[in-house]
Design a protein around this motif. Structure first.
Motif, mmCIF file in Angstrom:
data_model
loop_
_atom_site.group_PDB
_atom_site.id
_atom_site.type_symbol
_atom_site.label_atom_id
_atom_site.label_comp_id
_atom_site.label_asym_id
_atom_site.label_seq_id
_atom_site.Cartn_x
_atom_site.Cartn_y
_atom_site.Cartn_z
ATOM 1 N N TRP A 50 0.786 -1.230 0.000
ATOM 2 C CA TRP A 50 0.000 0.000 0.000
ATOM 3 C C TRP A 50 0.815 1.277 0.000
ATOM 4 N N ARG A 104 3.482 4.116 -0.856
ATOM 5 C CA ARG A 104 4.250 4.423 -2.059
ATOM 6 C C ARG A 104 5.496 5.181 -1.677
ATOM 7 N N ARG A 157 2.599 9.368 -1.297
ATOM 8 C CA ARG A 157 1.181 9.415 -1.660
ATOM 9 C C ARG A 157 0.531 8.072 -1.410
ATOM 10 N N MET A 177 -2.443 5.096 -2.346
ATOM 11 C CA MET A 177 -3.318 4.582 -3.372
ATOM 12 C C MET A 177 -4.769 4.733 -2.950
ATOM 13 N N THR A 178 -5.630 4.876 -3.909
ATOM 14 C CA THR A 178 -7.050 5.003 -3.611
ATOM 15 C C THR A 178 -7.776 3.816 -4.208
ATOM 16 N N TYR A 221 10.695 -3.487 -8.496
ATOM 17 C CA TYR A 221 9.738 -3.307 -7.412
ATOM 18 C C TYR A 221 10.396 -3.524 -6.053
ATOM 19 N N ASP A 274 -1.978 -3.726 -9.575
ATOM 20 C CA ASP A 274 -2.167 -2.275 -9.640
ATOM 21 C C ASP A 274 -1.121 -1.547 -8.810
ATOM 22 N N THR A 275 -0.740 -2.140 -7.682
ATOM 23 C CA THR A 275 0.230 -1.486 -6.810
ATOM 24 C C THR A 275 1.623 -1.518 -7.420
ATOM 25 N N ARG A 307 2.149 -1.503 -10.587
ATOM 26 C CA ARG A 307 2.027 -0.468 -11.629
ATOM 27 C C ARG A 307 2.251 0.920 -11.044
ATOM 28 N N ASP A 308 1.584 1.232 -9.935
ATOM 29 C CA ASP A 308 1.673 2.574 -9.362
ATOM 30 C C ASP A 308 3.078 2.882 -8.852
ATOM 31 N N ALA A 309 3.761 1.869 -8.338
ATOM 32 C CA ALA A 309 5.117 2.092 -7.846
ATOM 33 C C ALA A 309 6.098 2.329 -8.982
ATOM 34 N N ARG A 367 5.475 3.095 -12.405
ATOM 35 C CA ARG A 367 5.243 3.993 -13.538
ATOM 36 C C ARG A 367 5.980 5.316 -13.383
#
Length: 322
Positions: free
Chosen positions: A15, A17, A21, A23-24, A204, A269-270, A272-274, A276
């Protein structure tokens, strides 16, 4: 320790980052979805040692980063905890509010006596208290009444363990019992294999190792193996330890148990968010291709996900000072 929030994030390493920030997504839903994954993962040898060490009378149990309360429900189902006081400590007020309703529904489905209380609820003979607090502030408050049992599930790989661990152990009575579970140990596997696996997962893990939250280091990718030495250095060597790997896989009909496909989707998704924002580590096209193939495999009931983790149980030092 001030500055590390033992909030809903503490129930999953994925969770936080690196940039602070958050994640939502439906985090409560994610915690429910991973319940069956944790059920299978928790090491039974370590759990048996927890049973042996559990105080005979009504213990005071403190769970940090408790999230929705799925662990107290699990321990009641498994006959590990049934009386005494169980404190759910979390920084997320909305999650704690949700836990009251979730635990009420869980208890009602089992025919257990329920009484709503101003600070929590009574479930059978167990009083469950909901405490909203950031962990560092909670430790620094120097509570006179300490816990008999301390639980941290998927928490320690989110913090700087050498800094945090001594304060955590001081939340226990001298010689009190700790149970630290689902500590990530540097290995994630997705099958079938993909040509970009090594690049994506190496990046990651690097993101995990460099993660900073509230201006402080926030965990590392090999927390599990390093906990052996961190616990010994803190005067609380493990009495039992063992693997607690997450393993999510489809059944013969291609469907995943319960809500576990949603759980894996959030993991993807997590990642990806980390990554990108880490295009110098993994190119945008390579990451997009890897994610697209993994999502296709998940939708088709082909994807297997494994994460290597470790559980620990032991006692706090017999002589402590707050």
């Amino acid at each position: 320790m001030t500055g590390w929030a033992a909030g809903g994030c503490a129930s999953s390493r994925w969770w936080p980052r690196n940039d602070g920030r958050e994640m939502t997504f439906d985090y409560a839903g994610y915690l429910v979805a991973k319940t069956t994954v944790d059920d299978r993962a928790l090491n039974r040898h370590v759990l048996d040692e927890l049973r042996r060490l559990m105080p005979a009378d009504a213990p005071r149990v403190l769970e940090v980063g408790a999230g929705l309360g799925t662990m107290v429900a699990r321990l009641m189902d498994w006959g590990v905890v049934s009386v005494g006081e169980y404190i759910l400590l979390d920084a997320d007020r909305e999650l704690l509010d949700s836990s009251r309703q979730w635990l009420s529904d869980w208890a009602a489905a089992r025919g257990l006596r329920i009484e709503l209380l101003p600070d929590g609820l009574q479930v059978g003979d167990l009083r469950v208290r909901l405490v909203q607090a950031e962990l560092g502030s909670y430790v620094e408050a120097a509570h006179e009444v300490r816990a008999d049992v301390l639980i941290a599930n998927a928490v320690l790989d989110l913090v700087d363990v050498p800094t945090v661990l001594p304060g955590l152990l001081q939340l226990l009575v001298p010689g009190g019992v700790y149970w630290f579970t689902i500590n990530y140990d540097g290995e994630s596997i997705f099958e079938p294999s993909h040509s970009a696996d090594d690049q994506v997962l190496r990046a990651y893990h690097r993101d995990m190792d460099e993660r900073v939250r509230y201006g402080r280091p926030a965990g590392e990718s090999r927390t599990g193996r390093r906990l052996f030495h961190h616990l010994r250095d803190a005067g609380a060597p493990a009495l039992a330890a063992g693997s607690s790997d997450w393993a999510v896989y489809p059944g013969p009909d291609g469907s995943y148990p319960a809500e576990e496909a949603y759980f894996v989707r959030i993991i993807l998704d997590t990642i990806r968010d980390a990554l990108r924002v880490r295009q110098d580590w993994v190119g945008a096209a390579e990451l997009a291709d890897w994610l697209a193939e993994r999502r296709r495999q998940l939708a088709a009931g082909e994807l297997v996900y494994i994460a290597h983790q470790l559980d620990f149980v032991g006692r706090s030092p017999h002589s402590q000072s707050m």
